[in-house]
Enzyme design. Sequence first.
Site, short mmCIF file in Angstrom:
data_model
loop_
_atom_site.label_atom_id
_atom_site.label_comp_id
_atom_site.label_asym_id
_atom_site.label_seq_id
_atom_site.Cartn_x
_atom_site.Cartn_y
_atom_site.Cartn_z
CE1 TYR A 68 -11.74 -0.89 -6.49
CE2 TYR A 68 -13.82 -1.90 -5.86
CZ TYR A 68 -12.99 -1.39 -6.82
OH TYR A 68 -13.39 -1.39 -8.15
CB SER B 238 -9.69 -1.72 -9.78
OG SER B 238 -9.70 -0.34 -9.46
C1 GCO Z 1 -13.16 4.85 -5.68
C2 GCO Z 1 -13.80 4.15 -6.85
C3 GCO Z 1 -12.75 3.36 -7.62
C4 GCO Z 1 -13.38 2.91 -8.92
C5 GCO Z 1 -12.53 2.06 -9.79
C6 GCO Z 1 -11.27 2.75 -10.21
O1 GCO Z 1 -13.81 4.94 -4.63
O2 GCO Z 1 -12.02 5.32 -5.86
O3 GCO Z 1 -14.84 3.30 -6.44
O4 GCO Z 1 -12.31 2.27 -6.84
O5 GCO Z 1 -14.51 2.14 -8.66
O6 GCO Z 1 -12.25 0.85 -9.16
O7 GCO Z 1 -10.54 1.80 -10.96
#
Ligand code: GCO
Length: 255
Positions: free
Chosen positions: A159, A146
């Site tokens: 994440y 990401s």
């Molecule tokens: C967030 C988004 C990001 C995107 C993506 C960016 O909440 O900032 O979900 O995480 O999904 O991963 O690269």
Amino acid sequence: MTQDLFNLEGRTALVTGSSRGLGNAIARGLAEAGASVVLNGVNRQACEAAARELASHGFSVRALPFDVTEEVSVTRAFEVLDGEGIAIDILVNNAGIQLRKPIVELAVSEWQRVIDTNLTSAFIVGREAARRMIPRKRGKVVNIGSLMSGLGRATVAPYTAAKGGIKLLTQAMAAEWAAHNIQANAIGPGYMLTDMNQALIDNPDFDGWVKGRTPSRRWGRPEELVGAAVFLSSEASNYVNGQIIYVDGGMSAVL
Ligand code: GCO
């Protein structure tokens, strides 16, 4: 011929989390490049429906629903493929979830669920695939990282930690597997138009921020990952190892 470098005919690709979203777009792209694709999702109905849809376009598709976070589920899935004589030449570790909440409000169980789905799964599925690729002395592993593999944003800590881990797990895989002619690399999507981001897309302030912060001044479309995915799945990337290609409209490159 140069275009043959990108030809995936005769190859089989497993794409985790490919019933919808980025995974489904990548699976379709690999199929269009000639690969047979194995779709995965934790929900059997959604996975089989996605496989039927893709097969309706004439592509060679198989649904293989399993839970990428459960070791037994993963090993059984690979045993099914072994039994059918299906060798996975290309693994795309795409499965992932998002959970937006400040760190101080997060439960450990919430943290763990994101880490398990977005990072540990790539280890479990990658290990099973590599155990079979190493004797064959050939393989491609494409991990979906990401923009968050290199940058932090408030409220998406698990994440971000997982996607940062994906970047370095990719480098560790390259360190161990490149000698076996297995190329492990990653793709770092930027802000893409997916269901996972719908809440952000629908938020005028966030939508405006993405468009202002991104040199391309727009969100990315899932199919815009296909070029990088085909490249990293094909002969064209046989001397590329441990890299991450950001497909993010330039967001990670500028202040
Ligand atoms: C967030 C988004 C990001 C995107 C993506 C960016 O909440 O900032 O979900 O995480 O999904 O991963 O690269």
